[in-house]
Design an enzyme around this catalytic site. Structure first.
Site, PDB file in Angstrom:
ATOM      1  N   GLU A 164       3.210  -0.085   4.957  1.00  0.00           N
ATOM      2  CA  GLU A 164       2.753   1.051   4.108  1.00  0.00           C
ATOM      3  C   GLU A 164       1.333   1.356   4.602  1.00  0.00           C
ATOM      4  O   GLU A 164       0.388   0.714   4.914  1.00  0.00           O
ATOM      5  CB  GLU A 164       2.296   0.356   2.649  1.00  0.00           C
ATOM      6  CG  GLU A 164       3.612   0.124   1.775  1.00  0.00           C
ATOM      7  CD  GLU A 164       3.395  -0.202   0.385  1.00  0.00           C
ATOM      8  OE1 GLU A 164       2.370   0.179  -0.090  1.00  0.00           O
ATOM      9  OE2 GLU A 164       4.305  -0.803  -0.263  1.00  0.00           O
ATOM     10  N   GLU A 196       4.066  -7.323  -1.433  1.00  0.00           N
ATOM     11  CA  GLU A 196       2.690  -7.541  -1.939  1.00  0.00           C
ATOM     12  C   GLU A 196       2.559  -8.624  -3.099  1.00  0.00           C
ATOM     13  O   GLU A 196       2.054  -8.427  -4.198  1.00  0.00           O
ATOM     14  CB  GLU A 196       2.039  -6.269  -2.412  1.00  0.00           C
ATOM     15  CG  GLU A 196       1.919  -5.177  -1.474  1.00  0.00           C
ATOM     16  CD  GLU A 196       1.280  -4.060  -1.947  1.00  0.00           C
ATOM     17  OE1 GLU A 196       1.082  -3.847  -3.107  1.00  0.00           O
ATOM     18  OE2 GLU A 196       0.699  -3.324  -1.030  1.00  0.00           O
TER      19      GLU A 196
END
Ligand SMILES: *[C@@H]1O[C@H](CO)[C@@H](O)[C@H](O)[C@H]1NC(C)=O
Ligand SMILES: *[C@@H]1O[C@H](CO)[C@@H](O)[C@H](O)[C@H]1NC(C)=O
Ligand SMILES: *[C@@H]1O[C@H](CO)[C@@H](O)[C@H](O)[C@H]1NC(C)=O
Ligand SMILES: *[C@@H]1O[C@H](CO)[C@@H](O)[C@H](O)[C@H]1NC(C)=O
Length: 505
Positions: free
Chosen positions: A447, A343
């Site tokens: 995720e 991320e």
């Protein structure tokens, strides 16, 4: 409730793609798609996953990254770093936001530095209060004293031994003497404290406990939060892979830089040996890069700032972390993939600098292994979901990680149960199709979770929502990973979801 697993394994494994030596991807049925769970909150701590970890920290209101605001009781206005920093501190703002928020750097449980909006530090220059320093030193170190009878009334002791006082709206000086002025509204050295934000990541945890207590707390956490039996559970329930978030400091174990403590490498070694024993694959995921790639606690940001990727040094240092991890585990039959960074956040992390890092880190992996997959995480924030395709097409055995949460955006605020489920079947599915190409990189939904913004949903609602995601993300060419195995918040705990029949694999 529908039951999908057997169907899935046979149906979708035939669509699974791998890269051949030309860097093109071709269908391949020889490798199973990843059905993974994240081991979140283990080797990179997150307070919301395990709040009890933070409970023993002395003076735990004041951790690194805590946002504090101070309203002078005499002037009735907030302290402010004028212009966001680079000049004086004033006391003339009637409401508090960015320039009026000071982010703590904790030196010890009593003393702190205050970082202002534009990243400078508050200090004193004689008796003047300014925000000029790029790095904190002696003249930037303050003590916060709280009224024991009303913890939100505080005094700030400056490094010259005097207290800060708001003499007027434009004049904040470090020259209030002594402690006999009381805590009343007539004392210009008293401020009303508001805590506007908190962070609970690995930095806050280890620096909060400090060098004497942190080693024991972390050892205890690492050896109990994830144990061998978890790998048995994972295997038994039809999962084939774990994605393990790690922090950059693991590469300098057993002597990581302060405040991190030794031992996470041993824990990762244990995970690899358990993985091998139970036939589970491992994706090592660099979740926290030096300086933080997104400013969040889960990348171990100290104070909310993202400094990774701003310099070549931070990139080179991180390539060495990937080099270290791949060298250590390349010979393990369990090492399935290395995820180079988790991320990275746009626009703070530029595509150009991220690409430079990805090229260096990819080469580092390939020094040790031709077969391990290399996972590139898409940027969050303003970015194109296909922006890494050009880069990835030059790599062999690469995948792009996308994270799909029906959270963190106002579009989900008022969605009903059915709207959430429809969103998965229609919109997520379309997003996945858009980025899945026959000659592009594999796609990994690294995720996801069966949580949403819906309140008071029934068990059956969760079951349908989880099943929808399993179905759609089951089409991802590389596979998926639930966030996370264990969490005090039940829906975020795959273990709880499975044990309580909310999710069936
Ligand atoms: C606060 O004080 C500074 C310094 O005197 C001044 O430049 C600024 O305009 C003042 N701001 C407000 C909102 O009064
Ligand atoms: C990218 O890295 C260079 C150093 O190579 C740096 O000068 C530049 O500011 C960085 N860009 C961004 C947006 O961080
Ligand atoms: C959600 O609903 C509330 C209450 O009806 C409304 O105030 C709010 O604007 C809505 N949010 C969005 C993003 O539509
Ligand atoms: C989901 O997809 C539908 C159909 O393409 C579209 O009309 C809708 O706006 C999308 N919803 C959101 C929240 O983006």
């Amino acid at each position: 409730m529908k039951i999908y697993p057997i169907l899935f394994m046979t149906c979708y494994s035939c669509m699974f793609l791998i890269s051949n030596s030309n860097g093109r991807t071709v269908p391949d049925s020889s490798i199973p798609p990843v059905r993974a769970v994240n081991l979140g909150g283990w080797l990179v701590a997150e307070g919301w996953i395990k709040p009890s970890l933070f409970q023993g920290i002395p003076n735990s209101d004041f951790l690194d990254g805590t946002g504090v605001q101070f309203k002078s009781v005499t002037v009735g206005k907030y302290l402010c770093a004028e212009s966001g920093g680079g000049t004086v501190i004033v006391a003339n703002r009637s409401s508090a936001s960015g320039w009026e928020t000071f982010s703590l750097w904790r030196i010890n449980e009593r003393t702190f530095n205050f970082r202002v909006f534009n990243r400078k530090f508050v200090g004193i220059n004689g008796i003047d209060t300014v925000a000029l320093a790029d790095a904190p030193g002696q003249t930037e170190t303050f003590e916060i004293q709280r009224n024991p009878d009303d913890l939100n009334r505080v005094r700030i002791k400056a490094p010259n031994g005097f207290f800060l006082q708001a003499k007027t709206e434009d004049l904040v000086t470090a020259d209030y003497e002594g402690s006999n002025g009381g805590w009343g509204d007539d004392n210009p050295s008293i401020f009303l404290l508001t805590i506007s934000g908190r962070m609970q990541g690995e930095y806050q945890l280890t620096n909060g406990y400090g060098p004497n207590l942190a080693p024991q707390v972390m050892q205890e956490h690492w050896s109990t939060f994830i144990v061998e039996e978890d790998f048995n559970f994972i295997k038994k329930n039809g999962l084939n892979t774990v994605r393990i978030p790690v922090g950059w400091w693991i590469a300098s174990d057993p002597s990581p830089p302060k405040p991190y403590v030794a031992g996470s490498l041993q824990a990762l070694d244990n995970a690899f040996s358990w993985a091998q024993k139970y036939g589970i694959k491992v994706i090592v995921d660099l979740h926290a890069a030096p300086g933080s790639q997104n400013g969040w606690e889960h990348s171990s940001s100290r104070d909310g700032s993202q400094e990774w990727g701003l310099t070549d040094d931070s990139i080179e240092e991180t390539v060495l972390v990937i080099d270290f991890l791949t060298a250590r585990y390349a010979s393990s039959p369990s090492l399935f993939a290395v995820e180079l960074i988790n991320e990275p956040l746009s626009p703070g992390v530029s595509l150009e600098n991220l690409s430079k890092y990805y090229r260096g880190a990819y080469d580092a992996v390939r020094k040790y292994s031709e077969t391990v997959y290399v996972v590139l995480s898409n940027r969050l924030g303003p970015s194109e979901p296909t922006e890494l395709f050009g880069l990835a097409n030059g790599f062999t055995k690469s995948a792009i990680d996308v994270h799909y949460y029906n959270l963190y955006s106002s579009i989900f605020d008022n969605m009903s149960v059915q709207q959430n489920i429809d969103y998965v079947y229609n919109n997520r599915s379309a997003q996945l199709t858009q980025i899945t190409t026959s000659n592009g990189p594999l796609i990994f939904v690294g995720e996801w979770v069966a949580e949403w913004q819906v309140r008071g949903a029934a068990k059956e609602d969760y079951q349908r929502y989880a099943a929808a995601q399993l179905e759609v993300f089951g089409r991802a060419s590389f596979g998926w990973a639930y966030w996370t195995l264990r969490n005090v918040n039940n829906i975020w705990s795959l273990e709880w979801m499975i044990n309580n029949g909310y999710l069936q694999l």
